[in-house]
Design a protein around this motif. Sequence first.
Motif, short mmCIF file in Angstrom:
data_model
loop_
_atom_site.label_atom_id
_atom_site.label_comp_id
_atom_site.label_asym_id
_atom_site.label_seq_id
_atom_site.Cartn_x
_atom_site.Cartn_y
_atom_site.Cartn_z
N SER A 125 59.34 39.67 55.18
CA SER A 125 60.25 40.77 55.52
C SER A 125 59.67 42.14 55.21
O SER A 125 59.64 43.02 56.07
CB SER A 125 61.57 40.59 54.79
OG SER A 125 61.34 40.48 53.39
N ASP A 126 59.20 42.33 53.97
CA ASP A 126 58.78 43.66 53.54
C ASP A 126 57.31 43.75 53.18
O ASP A 126 56.85 44.79 52.70
CB ASP A 126 59.64 44.12 52.36
CG ASP A 126 59.58 43.14 51.19
OD1 ASP A 126 60.32 43.34 50.22
OD2 ASP A 126 58.79 42.17 51.26
N GLY A 127 56.58 42.65 53.35
CA GLY A 127 55.16 42.68 53.03
C GLY A 127 54.85 42.72 51.55
O GLY A 127 53.73 43.05 51.15
N TYR A 128 55.83 42.36 50.74
CA TYR A 128 55.62 42.33 49.29
C TYR A 128 54.52 41.33 48.96
O TYR A 128 54.48 40.24 49.51
CB TYR A 128 56.92 41.93 48.58
CG TYR A 128 56.76 41.69 47.10
CD1 TYR A 128 56.64 40.40 46.59
CD2 TYR A 128 56.74 42.76 46.20
CE1 TYR A 128 56.51 40.17 45.24
CE2 TYR A 128 56.60 42.54 44.84
CZ TYR A 128 56.48 41.25 44.36
OH TYR A 128 56.33 41.02 43.02
N THR A 129 53.62 41.73 48.05
CA THR A 129 52.51 40.87 47.67
C THR A 129 52.59 40.47 46.21
O THR A 129 53.13 41.20 45.38
CB THR A 129 51.16 41.55 47.94
OG1 THR A 129 51.10 42.79 47.21
CG2 THR A 129 50.97 41.84 49.42
N PHE A 130 52.05 39.31 45.93
CA PHE A 130 52.05 38.80 44.56
C PHE A 130 50.77 38.02 44.34
O PHE A 130 50.31 37.32 45.25
CB PHE A 130 53.27 37.90 44.34
CG PHE A 130 53.38 37.37 42.94
CD1 PHE A 130 52.95 36.08 42.63
CD2 PHE A 130 53.88 38.16 41.93
CE1 PHE A 130 53.04 35.59 41.34
CE2 PHE A 130 53.97 37.68 40.63
CZ PHE A 130 53.55 36.39 40.34
N TYR A 131 50.20 38.14 43.14
CA TYR A 131 48.90 37.54 42.85
C TYR A 131 48.94 36.76 41.54
O TYR A 131 49.67 37.12 40.60
CB TYR A 131 47.82 38.62 42.73
CG TYR A 131 47.69 39.49 43.95
CD1 TYR A 131 48.46 40.63 44.11
CD2 TYR A 131 46.78 39.15 44.96
CE1 TYR A 131 48.34 41.42 45.24
CE2 TYR A 131 46.66 39.93 46.09
CZ TYR A 131 47.44 41.06 46.23
OH TYR A 131 47.33 41.83 47.35
N THR A 132 48.12 35.74 41.48
CA THR A 132 47.94 35.10 40.20
C THR A 132 47.15 36.04 39.30
O THR A 132 46.37 36.88 39.78
CB THR A 132 47.21 33.75 40.37
OG1 THR A 132 47.27 33.01 39.15
CG2 THR A 132 45.75 33.94 40.76
N ALA A 133 47.35 35.93 38.00
CA ALA A 133 46.80 36.90 37.06
C ALA A 133 45.28 37.01 37.14
O ALA A 133 44.71 38.10 37.00
CB ALA A 133 47.23 36.54 35.65
N SER A 134 44.61 35.90 37.40
CA SER A 134 43.15 35.91 37.35
C SER A 134 42.50 36.69 38.49
O SER A 134 41.32 37.03 38.40
CB SER A 134 42.62 34.47 37.35
OG SER A 134 42.98 33.82 38.54
N VAL A 135 43.25 36.98 39.55
CA VAL A 135 42.67 37.73 40.68
C VAL A 135 43.31 39.09 40.88
O VAL A 135 42.83 39.88 41.69
CB VAL A 135 42.76 36.92 42.00
CG1 VAL A 135 42.21 35.52 41.82
CG2 VAL A 135 44.19 36.88 42.53
N LYS A 136 44.37 39.38 40.15
CA LYS A 136 45.07 40.65 40.33
C LYS A 136 44.12 41.81 40.03
O LYS A 136 43.41 41.81 39.03
CB LYS A 136 46.29 40.71 39.41
CG LYS A 136 47.24 41.83 39.74
CD LYS A 136 48.51 41.71 38.91
CE LYS A 136 49.50 42.79 39.29
NZ LYS A 136 50.76 42.69 38.50
N GLY A 137 44.12 42.78 40.94
CA GLY A 137 43.22 43.91 40.80
C GLY A 137 41.87 43.71 41.47
O GLY A 137 41.11 44.66 41.65
N ASN B 192 37.08 41.01 45.95
CA ASN B 192 36.09 41.91 45.38
C ASN B 192 35.74 41.49 43.95
O ASN B 192 36.49 40.74 43.33
CB ASN B 192 36.62 43.34 45.40
CG ASN B 192 36.99 43.81 46.79
OD1 ASN B 192 36.17 43.78 47.70
ND2 ASN B 192 38.23 44.20 46.97
N SER B 193 34.63 42.02 43.46
CA SER B 193 34.19 41.72 42.09
C SER B 193 34.24 40.21 41.82
O SER B 193 34.78 39.76 40.80
CB SER B 193 35.08 42.47 41.08
OG SER B 193 35.01 43.86 41.31
N LEU B 194 33.70 39.46 42.74
CA LEU B 194 33.78 38.00 42.64
C LEU B 194 33.04 37.47 41.42
O LEU B 194 32.00 38.03 41.00
CB LEU B 194 33.23 37.36 43.91
CG LEU B 194 34.19 37.42 45.10
CD1 LEU B 194 33.46 37.21 46.41
CD2 LEU B 194 35.30 36.40 44.92
#
Length: 118
Positions: free
Chosen positions: A54-66, A85-87
């Motif tokens: 609906s609104d394009g809200y995104t959510f990430y697991t902690a290990s990849v956030k940022g 990035n920063s793999l």
Amino acid sequence: QVQLVESGGGLVQAGGSLRLSCAASGITFSDYRTGWFRQAPGKEREFVARISSSDGYTFYTASVKGRFVISRDNANKNTVYLEMNSLKPEDTAVYYCAIRPGASYDYWGQGTQVTVSS
């Protein structure tokens, strides 16, 4: 018939970047929640990121956030991306996209291999 096809995987050095794509047919991404998951050798499949319909809200697991960004192509509503990035070597896994039309992710792609060398 719903079909999801991932692409963009490959071999990259630590610190590098890759962009994964997931193309859908038989279904429109923007109508449903879409997620990326990954499975490393000998490990359970794990959630990586999702984007709401609906609104394009995104959510990430902690290990990849940022480091990772999930996005949807608004012009081509049947493509979802995962910019990585920063793999790190621990990001090595088979990456899958999936669609959740209801209470669970019912449609899955075949996966694309990502290998990060140290």
